[in-house]
Design an enzyme around this catalytic site. Sequence first.
Site, PDB file in Angstrom:
ATOM      1  N   TYR A 130       0.572  -1.088   0.077  1.00  0.00           N
ATOM      2  CA  TYR A 130      -0.083   0.094   0.000  1.00  0.00           C
ATOM      3  C   TYR A 130       0.793   1.281   0.012  1.00  0.00           C
ATOM      4  O   TYR A 130       0.732   2.118  -1.052  1.00  0.00           O
ATOM      5  CB  TYR A 130      -0.951   0.018   1.264  1.00  0.00           C
ATOM      6  CG  TYR A 130      -1.758   1.397   1.533  1.00  0.00           C
ATOM      7  CD1 TYR A 130      -2.446   1.975   0.475  1.00  0.00           C
ATOM      8  CD2 TYR A 130      -1.624   1.959   2.541  1.00  0.00           C
ATOM      9  CE1 TYR A 130      -2.948   3.295   0.918  1.00  0.00           C
ATOM     10  CE2 TYR A 130      -2.036   3.180   3.271  1.00  0.00           C
ATOM     11  CZ  TYR A 130      -2.818   3.625   2.067  1.00  0.00           C
ATOM     12  OH  TYR A 130      -3.442   4.891   2.297  1.00  0.00           O
ATOM     13  N   LYS A 151       1.380   4.073  -3.124  1.00  0.00           N
ATOM     14  CA  LYS A 151       1.071   5.420  -2.744  1.00  0.00           C
ATOM     15  C   LYS A 151       2.541   6.313  -3.032  1.00  0.00           C
ATOM     16  O   LYS A 151       2.203   7.413  -3.536  1.00  0.00           O
ATOM     17  CB  LYS A 151       0.423   5.735  -1.532  1.00  0.00           C
ATOM     18  CG  LYS A 151      -0.845   4.927  -1.381  1.00  0.00           C
ATOM     19  CD  LYS A 151      -1.709   5.600  -2.032  1.00  0.00           C
ATOM     20  CE  LYS A 151      -2.333   6.763  -1.683  1.00  0.00           C
ATOM     21  NZ  LYS A 151      -3.624   7.512  -2.505  1.00  0.00           N
TER      22      LYS A 151
END
Length: 499
Positions: A243, A247
């Site tokens: 994640y 990002k």
Amino acid sequence: MMMDGTRILEFLKGKSILITGSTGFLAKIFVEKLLRVQPEVKRLFLLIRAADAISAAQQRLQNEILDKDLFRILKDKHGDGFPAFAASKLCPVAGDITHPNLGIQDPDLQEKLCNEVEIVVNVAATTNFYDRYDVALSINVLGAKRVLEFARRCAKLEMLLHVSTAYVVGEQSGLILEKRFGMGETLRGDSDHYLDIEAEIELAETRKMELQADPNVTEAAQRQAMKELGLKRAKLFGWPNTYVFTKAMGEMVLGHLRPAELPLVILRPTIILSTLREPLPGWIEGTRTVDSLIIGYAKGKLSCLFGDLDLISDVIPGDMVVNAMAAAMAAHAGEGGEFIYHVGSSVRNPVAFSLIEQCGFRYFLENPRVTKSGKMRKTKRMPVFKNMFFFRAFMALRFKLPLELMHLVSLLSGGTIFASEYKKLNRIYKFGMHLVDLYQPYVFFKGRFDDKNLEGLRRSMAPRVDGEVNMFDFDPKHVDWELYFSTIHIPGVMKYSCK
């Protein structure tokens, strides 16, 4: 110029705004806030994943946004006129940021958006720490790129606001500055690990095709292999999970491809919790880091805690994040440049994990939990392990060894003895180990997120009159953490998330 609520409201008046990820927790709060404080906003175009361009998107808008308790204040305010008001302000747009043109099939609608939209707010993301690598790249990296490409086509565009996460910095310690990523930058700090984003996308696609072409690999095995690939690549370049790795890449792509004249605001919230004040104190959807522990304890799935209770938990209420979004939009619309904002509490008003633990213990003492059978759960303090070796040893002795013995007895007895006990104990064991795998980097996190840029924005806000709360307050100093966790957040989690 003084940035007060009046100026922000004036900025929002008559604006057409495209919002991605609109069915998510943060975007819902953002949409509700805009409609409530500035009913004269012109149009909010909500990008919603839907197979059908009209009915399915409209249905998701109704079921997943407007039907939520979050919109109760607005409904009370408008009464019978609320459906008409919502229809005049909210336009569901069937699409998907993983496709060109944001997946919007209707060329007339594309043209309408490009002619009308003045602000683009990208909240869409997969926040799964351990998602498939191809999926995370498609949404968090290529999705961000496609949002930028679409934004550049908007003739009246004043700015792009991209919601990221403060934890793109990985597992750093000390004071962490609000600075941008350079293209290809890694957290390893050596030239041998240059991050070639296009190569990563190609790698993920090639691996997916190889797995799909192998008749001996099941779909479940394909998913697992792609998840493991994401985690492996993240750790290779210095990030703890897929994640935050993807990002960070999304930020790099936006910063690299942004035209000089296009204002780009990258907002990096820390751990977003339930609303502090607006529109309903304690409203929340889903679970964050802290909430998983609260829910696990409430359901009897948690028998111990791991982490250092003396460390700081950087948390921020969801409505404060939304207020910071609105203020940043008003401050930077029409200004060329890239602006990074940390939205958290660890510098201005830090809260230790120990306070959260104490508030949780007191709450459940005063509000005892009841099992499905009606039996009262005993509220007791759980052991806390600062050392992961001792935590794993405890879990092995408390769960793994009994599970192995139960399994052996079950085999010898034909599989009938201890079946229900084994299932229950195994569920608790897997839950605990799952939490460790996900949250270990965060419960031992020793960094503090500097928010000098955000503090500058705060200082530009008009000073509060004694006892008055700013309409767009995002100052963490105004949060009484003990009161918040005891009377707002934990009750909110129990009401909205613990089902």
